[in-house]
Design a protein around this motif. Structure first.
Motif, PDB file in Angstrom:
ATOM      1  N   GLY A   1      57.149  -2.664 -64.321  1.00  0.00           N
ATOM      2  CA  GLY A   1      58.157  -1.926 -65.058  1.00  0.00           C
ATOM      3  C   GLY A   1      59.469  -2.687 -65.034  1.00  0.00           C
TER       4      GLY A   1
ATOM      5  N   VAL B   1      63.901   9.519 -67.527  1.00  0.00           N
ATOM      6  CA  VAL B   1      62.643   8.799 -67.730  1.00  0.00           C
ATOM      7  C   VAL B   1      61.471   9.550 -67.122  1.00  0.00           C
ATOM      8  CG1 VAL B   1      61.441   6.623 -67.337  1.00  0.00           C
ATOM      9  CG2 VAL B   1      63.896   6.615 -67.774  1.00  0.00           C
TER      10      VAL B   1
ATOM     11  N   LEU C   1      57.633   9.351 -68.471  1.00  0.00           N
ATOM     12  CA  LEU C   1      57.208   7.969 -68.700  1.00  0.00           C
ATOM     13  C   LEU C   1      57.091   7.156 -67.421  1.00  0.00           C
ATOM     14  CD1 LEU C   1      59.451   7.132 -71.787  1.00  0.00           C
ATOM     15  CD2 LEU C   1      57.094   7.973 -71.764  1.00  0.00           C
ATOM     16  N   SER C   2      57.620   7.668 -66.315  1.00  0.00           N
ATOM     17  CA  SER C   2      57.681   6.885 -65.090  1.00  0.00           C
ATOM     18  C   SER C   2      57.516   7.812 -63.894  1.00  0.00           C
ATOM     19  CB  SER C   2      59.023   6.136 -65.009  1.00  0.00           C
ATOM     20  OG  SER C   2      59.144   5.421 -63.804  1.00  0.00           O
TER      21      SER C   2
ATOM     22  N   ALA D   1      56.265   2.141 -65.066  1.00  0.00           N
ATOM     23  CA  ALA D   1      56.154   2.664 -66.424  1.00  0.00           C
ATOM     24  C   ALA D   1      54.708   3.039 -66.714  1.00  0.00           C
ATOM     25  CB  ALA D   1      56.645   1.637 -67.445  1.00  0.00           C
TER      26      ALA D   1
ATOM     27  N   GLN E   1      54.092   2.256 -72.265  1.00  0.00           N
ATOM     28  CA  GLN E   1      55.444   2.780 -72.441  1.00  0.00           C
ATOM     29  C   GLN E   1      56.504   1.870 -71.817  1.00  0.00           C
ATOM     30  OE1 GLN E   1      56.208   5.475 -74.278  1.00  0.00           O
ATOM     31  NE2 GLN E   1      54.025   5.607 -74.793  1.00  0.00           N
ATOM     32  N   GLU E   2      56.144   0.649 -71.532  1.00  0.00           N
ATOM     33  CA  GLU E   2      57.075  -0.266 -70.876  1.00  0.00           C
ATOM     34  C   GLU E   2      58.336  -0.499 -71.710  1.00  0.00           C
ATOM     35  OE1 GLU E   2      52.922  -1.085 -69.460  1.00  0.00           O
ATOM     36  OE2 GLU E   2      53.891  -0.873 -71.429  1.00  0.00           O
TER      37      GLU E   2
ATOM     38  N   VAL F   1      60.661   2.623 -71.559  1.00  0.00           N
ATOM     39  CA  VAL F   1      61.311   2.745 -70.251  1.00  0.00           C
ATOM     40  C   VAL F   1      62.430   1.717 -70.125  1.00  0.00           C
ATOM     41  CG1 VAL F   1      60.977   2.534 -67.753  1.00  0.00           C
ATOM     42  CG2 VAL F   1      59.284   3.745 -69.133  1.00  0.00           C
TER      43      VAL F   1
END
Length: 492
Positions: A205, A234, A240-241, A264, A268-269, A272
């Motif tokens: 991430g 986030v 997402l994380s 992440a 979805q990196e 994020v």
């Protein structure tokens, strides 16, 4: 907190609930090694612990970037016996056990920092000091015996040790370590890049690092506030994380890195990374609210007042002794933090953002801008340019050139100054021989590591007729920097 001296070693202690805990701390860690000797301090720790008999109380040892620690919890007589045994082992390490402990180290495969923090440190400091966090080194089976003994002589003595206890020192406590001079920690570690820049790296991430004064209360609150905002946004709002983590890494008296890293959800990196940068820009442009700061102060107050924090406070004070810092008790730190204003937080973060390093997972498409609208420069290993005139040039093997247009464009060049490798897209990588920190010998080939994180393989799988290039590397690089590839790792 109480301060005594036993056997020439500072002993810090304070009463805390539970059985007696002890931490014998030495001011040495991975930052004191080189790429060639990476793993040496960990080997010292393993060799010392290997001499201990079977113990029926809690005990352990660890190595991080800055320190090596031997810890135990138990009755006073158990603590006394453990500390004496560790000190005696450090004065006469069983060097004959290096081969066995190398196998144990390889199986452990320990890391001293999370992947994003490690990469950020390597970009800031290169392949030296704190930047070694990102590297595995030659391998545990390639650690030189002489480096192990040198590390013991240089660092593992009473001049570089502090003992912390969660209770009064037992009457029969002894710490039989030899005399020695404490290493000079008055200078900051060399920095390759002050920032700002960003790059892609193999990390789970995104993360960022800010270089500055670790004692600055406004910057401390800014980083805590940013972490909480990201946790709210986030993780809780977007899902997402999972983890939002941060760290403060000392690089010299009062100065170092404040890092913030996120994982992440797969796929979805990019989002994020965008949210991380959006929140960073918002904090640099807009003052936080009084309520936000009050929440952060309230959390710190709870941490500082928790009786379980005694061991952490003792560790902070011990670190200050070992590295020339100034320890402040929790009440003093809290009083200073309570005086910080929202605008001071914003200003401190905006100034620190001028040093920012941002790392994102490979393949993540981002276009970060600084608060004034300037693009955040992207850093890549290599630059546009030409190979040096007069250098001897090598091409990939003929079969590769016949099959691939990329291979037909690739080149390796060498002269008395160093190595150059040109990728098919025209990017040129360069490692001057004066900047080589390690050379891995892979049969007839060599893999050359530069201090500036660049790696150039000089191997027959990639280049034809490399004999003269290998000869040039061997002639230019000191023998102590060359080592055979580890038997514990496959060539890749």
């Amino acid at each position: 907190m109480n301060h005594e001296v036993i056997g020439g070693i500072p002993v810090l202690w304070a009463d805390a609930p539970g059985p007696l805990e002890a931490v014998l701390m030495f001011g040495c860690g991975v930052q004191d090694e080189t790429l060639r000797t990476l793993g040496t301090t960990h080997m010292v720790e393993h060799l010392a612990m290997s001499t201990l008999p079977r113990l029926h109380h809690e005990h352990n040892a660890s190595v991080d970037l800055l320190t090596t620690q031997f810890t135990c919890t138990g009755r006073p007589e158990q603590v006394v016996a453990f500390l004496a045994a560790v000190c005696e082992a450090l004065t006469a390490l069983p060097l004959e056990r290096i081969e066995q402990e190398a196998g144990v180290l390889a199986a452990e495969d320990g890391r001293v920092a999370d992947p994003a923090t490690a990469e950020l440190l390597s970009h800031r400091y290169g392949v030296q000091g704190l930047g070694l966090a990102a590297y595995r080194g030659p391998g545990a089976d390639r650690i030189p015996v002489e480096a192990v003994q040198e590390a013991v002589d240089r660092f593992f003595h009473r001049g570089n040790a502090v003992l912390v206890l969660t209770g009064p020192p037992p009457a029969d406590l002894r710490l039989p370590l030899p005399d020695g001079e404490r290493p000079d920690r008055s200078a900051a570690l060399p920095v390759l890049r002050t920032g700002p820049s960003w790059r892609e790296e193999d990390v789970p991430g995104p993360g960022l690092a800010l270089h500055g004064d670790l004692d600055d209360p406004a910057l401390q609150l800014a980083c805590k506030l940013l972490s909480q905002r990201l946790r709210d946004t986030v993780r809780h709002r977007h899902g997402l994380s999972y983890d939002v983590g941060g760290d403060a890494v000392l690089a010299g008296p009062g100065h170092g890195e404040r890092t913030l890293c996120l994982d992440a959800r797969e796929g979805q990196e990019q989002r994020v990374a965008e949210l991380l940068w959006e929140e960073a820009l918002r904090l640099a442009r807009e003052c936080p609210t009084e309520d936000e700061l009050a929440e952060e102060i309230a959390e710190l107050r709870e941490v500082y007042q928790d009786p379980r924090s005694t061991t952490c406070e003792l560790g902070e004070a011990a670190g200050a002794l070992l590295f020339g810092g100034t320890y402040q008790d929790p009440q003093t730190r809290l009083a200073v933090l309570e005086k910080v204003t929202p605008d001071e937080v914003r200003q401190a973060f905006a100034a620190a953002l001028e040093t920012v390093l941002l790392v994102v997972p490979c393949g993540t498409e981002v276009d970060p801008k600084l608060p004034d609208g300037r693009p955040l420069p992207r850093r890549a290993c290599g630059t546009e340019g030409e190979l040096p005139p007069g250098a001897k040039v090598f091409r990939p093997p003929l079969v590769d050139r016949l099959r691939s247009s990329d291979a037909r464009r690739a080149r390796l060049a060498v002269d008395g100054r160093g190595l150059w490798a040109r990728e098919p897209d025209g990017t040129v990588h360069h490692v001057p021989f004066t900047e080589v920190v390690g050379v891995e010998m892979r049969g007839p080939g060599r893999v050359v590591f530069g201090r500036d994180t660049c790696v150039i393989p000089v191997v027959p799988e990639l280049w034809a007729g490399i004999g003269p290039a290998v000869d040039a590397v061997d002639a230019a690089v000191p023998g102590q920097l060359r080592y055979p590839a580890s038997a514990f790792r496959p060539a890749d």
